[in-house]
Each structure stands twice: as C-alpha cells, then as structure tokens.
Motif scaffolding. Structure first.
Motif, mmCIF file in Angstrom:
data_model
loop_
_atom_site.group_PDB
_atom_site.id
_atom_site.type_symbol
_atom_site.label_atom_id
_atom_site.label_comp_id
_atom_site.label_asym_id
_atom_site.label_seq_id
_atom_site.Cartn_x
_atom_site.Cartn_y
_atom_site.Cartn_z
ATOM 1 N N SER A 1 0.802 -1.218 0.000
ATOM 2 C CA SER A 1 0.000 0.000 0.000
ATOM 3 C C SER A 1 0.837 1.271 0.000
ATOM 4 O O SER A 1 0.317 2.361 -0.222
ATOM 5 C CB SER A 1 -0.916 0.022 1.231
ATOM 6 O OG SER A 1 -0.135 0.052 2.421
ATOM 7 N N GLY A 2 2.123 1.159 0.274
ATOM 8 C CA GLY A 2 2.978 2.328 0.347
ATOM 9 C C GLY A 2 2.908 3.079 1.659
ATOM 10 O O GLY A 2 3.563 4.114 1.831
ATOM 11 N N GLU A 3 2.131 2.584 2.610
ATOM 12 C CA GLU A 3 1.984 3.268 3.895
ATOM 13 C C GLU A 3 3.189 3.054 4.793
ATOM 14 O O GLU A 3 3.432 3.819 5.719
ATOM 15 C CB GLU A 3 0.716 2.780 4.594
ATOM 16 C CG GLU A 3 -0.569 3.134 3.831
ATOM 17 C CD GLU A 3 -1.789 2.471 4.435
ATOM 18 O OE1 GLU A 3 -1.614 1.648 5.359
ATOM 19 O OE2 GLU A 3 -2.908 2.779 3.985
ATOM 20 N N SER A 4 3.926 1.987 4.526
ATOM 21 C CA SER A 4 5.086 1.651 5.344
ATOM 22 C C SER A 4 6.328 1.567 4.464
ATOM 23 O O SER A 4 6.257 1.226 3.282
ATOM 24 C CB SER A 4 4.866 0.316 6.059
ATOM 25 O OG SER A 4 6.063 -0.159 6.637
ATOM 26 N N PHE A 5 7.475 1.869 5.064
ATOM 27 C CA PHE A 5 8.756 1.820 4.364
ATOM 28 C C PHE A 5 9.394 0.438 4.482
ATOM 29 O O PHE A 5 10.435 0.172 3.887
ATOM 30 C CB PHE A 5 9.681 2.877 4.987
ATOM 31 C CG PHE A 5 10.893 3.211 4.161
ATOM 32 C CD1 PHE A 5 10.773 3.699 2.869
ATOM 33 C CD2 PHE A 5 12.164 3.058 4.687
ATOM 34 C CE1 PHE A 5 11.891 4.012 2.113
ATOM 35 C CE2 PHE A 5 13.291 3.379 3.935
ATOM 36 C CZ PHE A 5 13.149 3.857 2.651
ATOM 37 N N ALA A 6 8.720 -0.470 5.236
ATOM 38 C CA ALA A 6 9.350 -1.736 5.612
ATOM 39 C C ALA A 6 9.703 -2.606 4.419
ATOM 40 O O ALA A 6 10.794 -3.188 4.359
ATOM 41 C CB ALA A 6 8.441 -2.503 6.568
ATOM 42 N N MET A 7 8.785 -2.722 3.447
ATOM 43 C CA MET A 7 9.053 -3.625 2.337
ATOM 44 C C MET A 7 10.164 -3.083 1.435
ATOM 45 O O MET A 7 11.038 -3.828 0.981
ATOM 46 C CB MET A 7 7.796 -3.870 1.518
ATOM 47 C CG MET A 7 7.895 -5.170 0.719
ATOM 48 S SD MET A 7 6.388 -5.600 -0.119
ATOM 49 C CE MET A 7 6.572 -4.678 -1.625
ATOM 50 N N GLY A 8 10.154 -1.779 1.186
ATOM 51 C CA GLY A 8 11.229 -1.183 0.400
ATOM 52 C C GLY A 8 12.568 -1.344 1.090
ATOM 53 O O GLY A 8 13.582 -1.644 0.448
ATOM 54 N N GLU A 9 12.589 -1.148 2.405
ATOM 55 C CA GLU A 9 13.826 -1.311 3.162
ATOM 56 C C GLU A 9 14.316 -2.751 3.096
ATOM 57 O O GLU A 9 15.509 -3.013 2.906
ATOM 58 C CB GLU A 9 13.594 -0.902 4.615
ATOM 59 C CG GLU A 9 14.829 -1.022 5.486
ATOM 60 C CD GLU A 9 14.607 -0.541 6.907
ATOM 61 O OE1 GLU A 9 15.560 -0.601 7.695
ATOM 62 O OE2 GLU A 9 13.481 -0.109 7.226
ATOM 63 N N ALA A 10 13.380 -3.710 3.247
ATOM 64 C CA ALA A 10 13.765 -5.122 3.188
ATOM 65 C C ALA A 10 14.341 -5.479 1.827
ATOM 66 O O ALA A 10 15.296 -6.265 1.727
ATOM 67 C CB ALA A 10 12.550 -5.995 3.496
ATOM 68 N N LEU A 11 13.812 -4.870 0.772
ATOM 69 C CA LEU A 11 14.269 -5.189 -0.580
ATOM 70 C C LEU A 11 15.679 -4.670 -0.836
ATOM 71 O O LEU A 11 16.553 -5.406 -1.308
ATOM 72 C CB LEU A 11 13.278 -4.607 -1.589
ATOM 73 C CG LEU A 11 13.470 -4.973 -3.061
ATOM 74 C CD1 LEU A 11 13.518 -6.476 -3.263
ATOM 75 C CD2 LEU A 11 12.353 -4.363 -3.906
ATOM 76 N N THR B 1 17.964 -3.785 1.278
ATOM 77 C CA THR B 1 18.981 -4.252 2.223
ATOM 78 C C THR B 1 19.200 -5.763 2.168
ATOM 79 O O THR B 1 20.073 -6.280 2.864
ATOM 80 C CB THR B 1 18.615 -3.857 3.671
ATOM 81 O OG1 THR B 1 17.332 -4.410 4.018
ATOM 82 C CG2 THR B 1 18.582 -2.340 3.824
ATOM 83 N N HIS B 2 18.432 -6.471 1.337
ATOM 84 C CA HIS B 2 18.634 -7.928 1.243
ATOM 85 C C HIS B 2 20.019 -8.198 0.664
ATOM 86 O O HIS B 2 20.390 -7.635 -0.375
ATOM 87 C CB HIS B 2 17.558 -8.557 0.361
ATOM 88 C CG HIS B 2 17.478 -10.039 0.529
ATOM 89 N ND1 HIS B 2 18.461 -10.900 0.065
ATOM 90 C CD2 HIS B 2 16.543 -10.820 1.142
ATOM 91 C CE1 HIS B 2 18.129 -12.148 0.362
ATOM 92 N NE2 HIS B 2 16.980 -12.128 1.026
ATOM 93 N N PRO B 3 20.797 -9.034 1.305
ATOM 94 C CA PRO B 3 22.191 -9.224 0.875
ATOM 95 C C PRO B 3 22.354 -9.792 -0.532
ATOM 96 O O PRO B 3 23.438 -9.677 -1.109
ATOM 97 C CB PRO B 3 22.753 -10.185 1.935
ATOM 98 C CG PRO B 3 21.569 -10.816 2.588
ATOM 99 C CD PRO B 3 20.479 -9.808 2.527
ATOM 100 N N LEU B 4 21.315 -10.397 -1.105
ATOM 101 C CA LEU B 4 21.432 -10.962 -2.445
ATOM 102 C C LEU B 4 21.097 -9.965 -3.556
ATOM 103 O O LEU B 4 21.358 -10.230 -4.725
ATOM 104 C CB LEU B 4 20.526 -12.197 -2.583
ATOM 105 C CG LEU B 4 20.904 -13.393 -1.694
ATOM 106 C CD1 LEU B 4 19.890 -14.521 -1.849
ATOM 107 C CD2 LEU B 4 22.311 -13.883 -2.014
#
Length: 511
Positions: free
Chosen positions: A218-228, A230-233
């Motif tokens: 939904s774009g309401e949280s930064f969590a998914m973008g941050e997880a993407l 910062t993923h080491p792969l």
C-alpha cells in the motif's frame, strides 16, 4: 476482453495470496482489493532471483533478445485491458496510456536488438607476449558480466514506461540479471496485468521462473522497500521518484555491509536560458511552447521545465504576460495520486511564501486536480534564496529576470545537478551562449537548444540522468541503450583456457 484484477502478487511463477490487503484509489470506477506482500515474501522473491541468476545469466544474447521481444508481444496482446485499467487508476487520457505502452514495448525491442551485436560487452583481448623483455605478458581478456539480482521500484508518474516492465526492468533483463519489482500502489492493477505479460513470456521462452517477481503493498510503510534494498542478495537498485524517498533508499544501500549501487532518478527543475535575440524574434512562440511543455500531463514529468531565465527588459515583460495568458487557458487536470496533488499544493504555497516571488498567475486547486501557477523573480533574489530553486512537481513555473549575461552565468553556476538544461538561441546569440555551454554541460545530463525537454527519446545516445540531486549516479542513464551498463561489471580473464571462457568471449578472441 475485460481485465479483472485478481489482486495477487507473483513470486517465481506462483501467484500468491496473503490475509492483509489494501484497496486501490482509482480516479473512476470501483476500488479493487490487492494482497500486501510481506517482508518474508521479499526474501522468497530475492532468493528465487538468486537461484535463477546462474542459469539466466548464461543464456545466449539471442535467447534473451527473443525473451524481451516476447514480453513486448504479451504486453501488446493486453493493450486494451492495460489502457482501460491504467486510465481508471491514474486519470491519464487514453492517448497518453497508448503512447506510453508503445514506448514501453519500444524500449524492450530496442534492448532486444541492441544486445545481439554484443558491443555492450566491451570485449577486449590482449594476447600473451611470452618473449617480452624484461617480463612476459600473460593472455588477458575482458568482458562485461551481469551483476546479479536487481530490485526495481515502480514509478508513480509512469505506470508503464518506468514501472513493472519499464526501462530499469528491461535493461536489467537485457544484461542477464533477474529482477524483483516493487509495484507502485498508485496503479496496482496496471502493474499486475503487465506482470502477467512477463510471466507469460517466461513460460513461452522457458526462462527460469525466478527471473522475475512482482510484489505489491500500500505504500503506507517503508518496511518492504527497506527489506528489498537491504537484502544481501540484491546487487543493484533502480528507482524513479522523489528526492526524499530516493535519498532514504540510497542511504540504506550505502549503509549495507556490502554497499550496492543505487540508480535513482530523483527529479529536476530543468531550467531554460532564453537569450535576447531568440526572445525578441520568437517571444509569443516561446511563451506558448513553454506553457504547453509546463502543463503537459499536469506537469508530472521529471523533465518538466519549471524555470525560464530571461534578460530583463520590455520584451521579457511581454513574455511573462504572454505566458500568463497561455497558462490561464489551460483547463483543470487530474493528478496521478492524491499525495502528488497535496504535494503540489504544498509546493505552491511554499513558493508563494518566499521573499522575492511575485505571483503572476494564481489558481485554485482542490482534491486531486491541478491548475497552473506562474511566478516571477530577479536573478539577485534567486541567487540569495535557494528555496526558489526547489522543484515543485506539477504545472508551476517561475521566470527569473537577469540584468545581464554575467547574471545568466551566475544563475547557471549556482544550479544543482539537473536532468536537462536548455538554451533558446538565435544565431546572433551564439557568442554569448558559448560561455554558458561548459557550465550547463557540467550541471546536467542533457543540454538542449531551441526545444523543450518534456519527453525523452529512447535511443542509443540519450542520457536521462545527471549530477546529484538529479540522479544518484552521474555516470549512468536510465533511458537508452547505455542503461544496460548499470547492471554489468567488467571481469578480466587471465590465461584462462579457451574451453573455460564465456562463449561471447571465445568468439571475440577469434575475430
């Protein structure tokens, strides 16, 4: 055929469902419920991309070319459905969606043809010199190689050309890199149907399933973008959007234990320098041309020319008057999202509050609509107040009145990095413009003469990037065939037996 969104997201060939959902906010039509991807879904998508990397990166250029052409074919097969849902979600007119779809497919086909020649690989061969004195030289060969899984963020202002199958995705796939796309919440249905087209192409071309995944939130949280990011792969990120959001992601990429390149295109004020003879000979045409460019698509283009620098005088005053008249006839336009409309109003109010900003044309904007605004200031006030140079994303322009050519150059020298800068000149202006050229070339990725920068040609020589804050990597472009280089790195092979060399390098050494 009518497209009915299913609201799922795609990971390595599987359409998945979660309990948490969000609703689209279309301009017209009924909102649709979409599943939110979770942080653990990010890991699954990236791990699938890594698993697909070695097989996909070793496909031939011909195989990848056919894959890109097939993606374009599948998008075109869904043309009517894409236009219908794209218009409903964004409020953009049919002609704009159709044109953008053509550009999206054109990008895919351009990359498909370009990689066939192999020139992007920058292959170099230095034969061994065993008898060289005082030391022999080994056999050395160099070739660009794909870097690994790439994360791509869909853009709000281009639901097709800079989103799911847009330039970042197309260039990464052309380079041999799997892609994980985070769709933009402003147009989730458009993203979904394009993801279906890519999925169909993967199956038809028998590519590894993990070569493409499509996540939604939904774009309401930064969590998914941050997880993407910062993923080491994940090995690189492509982004088109705001300075604030892009800078936050850029900082995350730089702070990783293994920093990775963040290719962010963050916007620009795209100033135009209108020289005296050009203004005197073409005043009305320049005013109308700028008005058309400034308000195209409600000003929601990263190359929107928000600033015109002119030489003070009667002709300049006439230009401002003509510009105001041209803008006053522009009808109300719908902006892409409620958030963009609110940001436009906030930017206009910030501009109105600045000392030295004289309001020439005022309007009333409500809800998701936009109307043009025009301001005027002097070069001295512009140079003293950096707030006047902040981008307002929308149809707002400001005229900067300079006393002389020296102030033209001072304004140019104070500019931050730009995607574009423009000269409006007649032949009699050439001597004066010559001194400005080195400054503008240093400040921008594209320098134009006697044109308007809105719109970007997709071709070999295009540069869509520039010094920060226009983009986060001044050596890259997000449009044109050179965009592939972002997702490659050079590898040198020393004394490697021919049987072990990459196939493309074997042929190069035989040429």
């Amino acid at each position: 055929m009518t497209f009915h969104p299913h609201g799922k997201f795609l990971i390595a060939g599987q359409w998945l469902v979660t309990e948490h959902r969000f609703e689209s906010v279309p301009v017209y039509g009924t909102p649709v419920s979409y599943c939110k991807s979770r942080v653990e879904d990010v890991s699954a998508a990236v791990e699938a991309a890594e698993a697909a990397f070695y097989a996909y990166s070793q496909t031939s250029r011909l195989e990848r070319s056919k894959f890109l052409h097939t993606i374009a074919d599948e998008i075109e097969a869904r043309a009517e459905q894409i236009t219908a849902i794209g218009c409903a979600e964004t409020g953009l007119p049919e002609a704009r969606l159709q044109g953008e779809r053509g550009r999206t497919c054109g990008q895919l086909r351009l990359f498909a043809e370009y990689i066939l020649s192999g020139t992007y690989l920058d292959r170099r061969c230095d034969e061994a010199l065993p008898s060289r004195i005082p030391l022999p030289r080994p056999d050395l060969k160099l070739m660009q190689q794909p870097i690994g899984p790439v994360a791509v963020f869909g853009a709000s202002n281009f639901p097709l050309a800079f989103s799911t199958a847009g330039g970042d995705t197309a260039s990464a796939l052309a380079a041999g890199c799997p892609v994980v796309v985070k769709g933009h919440p402003a147009h989730p249905g458009t993203g979904e149907i394009v993801a279906e087209a890519i999925h169909a192409a993967i199956e038809k071309c028998q590519m590894p399933a993990g070569v493409f995944s499509f996540l939604q939130d939904s774009g309401e949280s930064f969590a998914m973008g941050e997880a993407l990011v910062t993923h080491p792969l994940i090995k690189a990120v492509g982004f088109t959007g705001s300075l604030k959001g892009g800078r936050a992601l850029f900082d995350l990429c730089a702070a990783r234990p293994e920093p990775i390149p963040f290719f962010g295109e963050l916007g620009s004020i795209n100033p135009m320098f209108i020289f005296p003879h050009a203004l005197g000979n073409r005043c009305e045409a320049l005013a109308q041309g700028w008005a058309n460019s400034l308000t195209m698509g409600a000003g929601q283009f990263c190359t929107n020319p928000g600033v015109a620098v002119v030489m003070k005088g009667d002709t300049a005053e006439q230009f401002v008057s003509m510009m105001s008249n041209s803008l006053s006839s522009v009808p109300e336009q719908t902006m892409l999202t409620q958030g963009i409309a609110e940001a436009y109003r906030a930017g206009q109010q910030r501009m109105a509050a600045q000392d030295g900003a004289l309001e020439v044309l005022s309007s009333q904007c409500q809800g998701r609509s936009a109307m043009p605004f025009l301001y005027q200031t002097t070069a001295k006030q512009w140079l003293a107040n950096k707030e006047l140079a902040h981008e307002v994303f929308g149809p707002l322009g400001i005229v900067v009145m300079a006393e002389d050519l020296a102030e033209f150059e001072l304004v140019a020298e104070q500019l931050e990095g730009q995607l574009t800068t423009t000269l409006h000149i007649d032949e009699a202006d050439y001597p004066a413009a010559k001194g400005l050229m080195p400054i503008l070339a240093r400040k921008s990725g594209r320098v134009l003469a006697n044109g308007f920068p809105t719109g970007v040609e997709v071709c070999d020589s295009m540069v869509h990037g520039g010094p920060y804050p226009a983009s986060t990597n001044f050596g890259a472009t997000s449009v044109g065939t050179m965009a592939i280089r972002r997702f490659l790195r050079p590898v040198c092979f020393q004394d490697i037996p021919t049987a072990l060399l990459p196939e493309d390098l074997i042929f190069a050494s035989l040429d």
